[in-house]
Design an enzyme around this catalytic site. Structure first.
Site: not given
Ligand code: GLC
Length: 747
Positions: A288
């Site tokens: 993440d």
């Molecule tokens: C965010 C979220 C995740 C998302 C990623 C990219 O922090 O936790 O669900 O896919 O970043 O945007």
């Protein structure tokens, strides 16, 4: 065939799901051979670049890092970009990349297409409320078609985090509290996104997230600690993840949280032992957003080098945004702290995904401006979004059949969301347009009620601020009406990421306004737009009807208006328990019995029991609950046998009759209780459901099958087995059903 299945069929026909070979496509060797040959030519720097992802200037989905992604692309340091959308923009970035890539390795573009790309469907918690797998697959299929036509290759979805805590804002993105329902929906989404060919220009690669148990954050506070037994992890939280591996998902995303002291992004147990070895996952794992960097504040890495080392050794193949792999992997390799084999494996996995997407044959295959215009907001897509939104509506209360409304009634529509086009498409709405595109409730009502003297529209109050100057005008109109409809709820950004709430009441002075409306002595219908279960005890006592609409998407106003006026008969069922108050949380239907189970008011022992002294243990609305405008009666529950062994099956049948005045759909739910186990077992667990359509007066027999496989759990020795013994079967329209029978499993 219901409308959703028909639409899915139509879409399947129009969206040719086989790769459309473009005229510019190069003929290349089979995947493993092609990638092996390519990697043999690559330098270590070029291999590391494939493990690097930076964010572009589109949607902001996390903290700023100061890394200039354009400069990094020019240096040939990037394998993937997220938050870049649109044919023109992705074209430009791909071209810049290929001009600076010695071996012409294409970028892969990722984006959060959660419940629609431009045509926005209900938030996924609302989609879960449909309990309709074809509807959910259709939503993902449409989202994929529009995303792919707009230059996106890869979506960071499905989010499959089970959660039992409505304080956590991200319940809006999931499928609720139940493992079985969540597992079915996860697979439907992967199928919808990926279709049967990743190289098709109508599909995108999916990404199962957030691995793992992110929804169990203590106190429902986002990013907070998670601590649970391996048994609970494997039994309640992992099954939806595993099911997507079996469904062929192309990628996984690690979660921010720790589990039992080990952050998921540094967990070899999760990413390698379970995901890649035990489950045989051969896609790639992306973190993440800056999750590797966060190993430092987690306190398991003293610096970015150690963080990078831990992540790579755990099984992370791509570093989202944080720049840790680019900065440290080469040095870690030189120091012998990571191996070239580890870097090669990560690089291989990413390259194979790019191959599957057809990007080596043609890096611009998803970049066709004409298609972009043709596919985005297609009428079939908007029709599908309306269909799914109508199916997501959950009727929580309907005293004296105040709903559906009748066209000749004078109706005062009030509330902060009555003419809303912004919040209605919810959070994580990708590139969905709000103002000017989304259909508000007022717009939807005006399409149905042509005699404008029959309806009035007033906000009355705001969502959170306490200005009262609009209330009088709204009350004056309400006073002249036959029925009042209050459209209320949360802002879209009060759920989703980084949006936990400790108080899950209707925010602001909305309840105060409802109380003023009630004093007028007319029926009051409450329509809710919210991203989580709310505490509605006062509303349940004082409103005549309550319709849970979630955030229903681009066509939401039509879906709500058609439901209010009976053009749609609500059939949704709650995917999450609604508590009486936040003090009961976490509260969920498949709880354990404890040694001192409280039997409610009838319990002869009222004190020394597992209970509260101020509130009953039961929820306000249980998991699986939802009313209809018609009435479904259950009878004649029958088992083909009272004895099951490890090679037979039991047929369970029940008669369901539509005893009311409307045709309608009912979600028939099957629950099982394992009465005695080598470890404690839930009082009941969902093991099957079927959504059936019944004309008024019609009766159908609905059948399920039970086998020993359905009864497996992690026993005292952590073996996933079914143990002989007594079981109960419950069938009904929600998890509180008392209709039951029993059987025994014998060796
Ligand atoms: C965010 C979220 C995740 C998302 C990623 C990219 O922090 O936790 O669900 O896919 O970043 O945007």
């Amino acid at each position: 065939m219901n409308t959703v299945k028909a639409t899915l069929l139509l879409l399947a026909c129009t969206l040719s799901l086989h790769a459309q070979k473009g005229k510019n496509d190069k003929k290349i060797k089979p995947k493993k051979e092609f990638v092996a040959e390519l990697m043999a030519k690559m330098t270590v720097d070029e291999k590391i670049a494939q493990t690097v992802q930076y964010t572009a200037d589109g949607t902001v989905t996390g903290p700023k890092t100061g890394i200039n992604y354009i400069d990094e692309i020019k240096k040939g340091n990037v394998g993937s970009i997220l938050n870049a959308t649109g044919v023109k923009y992705t074209n430009m970035l791909q071209k810049l990349n290929l001009e600076n890539s010695r071996l012409k390795i294409p970028l892969i573009f990722g984006y959060d297409v959660i419940h629609g790309y431009k045509t926005i469907f209900p938030i996924t918690l609302g989609e879960a409320a449909t309990w309709d797998l074809s509807a959910v697959e259709l939503s993902a299929r449409v989202a994929a078609a529009e995303a792919a036509a707009n230059g996106v290759h890869w979506t960071f979805a499905p989010m499959v985090d089970i959660s039992r805590d409505p304080r956590w804002g991200r319940v809006s993105e999931g499928s609720g509290e139940d493992t079985y329902l969540g597992t079915q929906l996860a697979v439907a989404r992967v199928k919808g996104f990926q279709g049967n060919d990743l190289a098709s220009i109508n599909t995108v690669m999916a990404c199962t997230k957030h691995f793992a148990a992110y929804g169990a954050a203590e106190a429902g506070r986002d990013y907070n600690t998670v601590d649970m037994s391996e048994r609970t992890l494997r039994e309640m939280y992992l099954p939806p993840f595993k099911a997507t591996v079996d469904a062929g998902v192309g990628s996984f995303m690690t979660s921010f949280n720790e589990i039992a002291g080990v952050p998921a992004t540094a967990s070899k147990f999760l990413l390698t032992d379970i995901l890649k070895k035990e489950w045989g996952f051969d896609g790639f794992v992306v973190t993440d957003y800056t999750a590797i960097n966060e190993l430092i504040p987690h306190g398991v890495a003293k610096d970015s080098a150690q963080a990078g080392e831990l992540a790579l050794k755990a099984g992370v193949d791509m570093d989202m945004v944080g720049g840790i792999y680019m900065k440290n992997l080469k040095k870690l390799l030189k120091e012998g702290k990571v191996t070239e084999a580890q870097i090669n494996d990560a690089c291989r996995r990413v390259l194979e995904a790019k191959y599957d997407l057809g990007l080596f044959e043609n890096p611009y295959r998803y970049n066709d401006e004409k298609r972009e215009k043709e596919v985005t907001y297609k009428k079939e897509h908007l029709d599908a979004a309306l269909d799914v939104a109508k199916k997501s509506m959950v009727l929580l209360k309907n005293s004296n059949n105040v709903l559906p409304l009748h066209k000749e009634q004078k109706v005062a529509f009030v509330g902060p969301l009555v003419n809303d086009e912004w919040n209605i498409i919810g959070s994580w709405a990708a590139s969905g347009d709000r103002y000017g595109y989304a259909v508000s409730v007022q717009e939807g009502v005006n399409k149905i009620i042509t005699d404008k003297s029959k309806v009035t529209f007033d906000k009355g109050v705001e969502i959170i601020d306490s200005r009262r100057d609009m209330m009088k005008a709204a009350l004056d109109n309400a006073r002249k009406a036959d029925v009042i409809v209050a459209v209320m709820g949360e802002f879209e950004n009060m759920s989703g990421e980084a949006a936990s709430r400790t108080d899950i009441d209707l925010p602001g002075i909305q309840k105060e306004f409802l109380s003023e409306l009630k004093k007028l002595g007319k029926p009051v219908v409450l329509v809710l737009m919210n991203g989580r279960p709310l505490t509605l005890t006062w509303e349940n006592e004082n409103m005549d009807a309550i319709l849970e609409a979630w955030f229903p998407g681009t066509m939401g106003g039509d879906a709500i208006a058609q439901t209010l006026y009976g053009l749609n008969v609500p059939s949704g069922k709650l995917p999450m328990t609604f508590p009486r108050n936040v003090g009961q949380v976490p509260i969920y239907y498949n709880h354990k019995n404890t040694g001192r189970p409280y039997l409610g008011a009838g319990d002869p022992e009222q004190k020394y029991k597992s209970r509260y002294i101020d509130v009953d243990n039961s929820p306000l609305y249980p998991f699986g609950y939802g009313l209809s405008y018609t009435k479904f009666d259950y009878s004649n529950l029958k088992l083909s046998s009272q004895t099951l062994n490890y090679s037979t099956k039991i047929k369970v049948s029940v008669d369901v009759a539509n005893e009311g005045n409307f045709d309608g759909e009912e979600v028939v739910q099957l629950y099982i209780q394992d009465e005695v186990g080598s470890v404690t077992r839930p009082v009941k667990e969902l093991k099957g459901f079927k959504k059936v359509f019944l004309k008024k007066g019609e009766k159908k027999t609905v059948e399920f099958e039970i086998t020993a496989d359905d009864l497996r759990f992690y026993n005292i020795d952590m073996k996933f087995v079914a143990e002989p013994g007594d079981f109960k079967v419950f069938i009904g329209g929600d998890s509180a059903t008392k209709l039951q029978d029993k059987f025994v499993l014998v060796n």
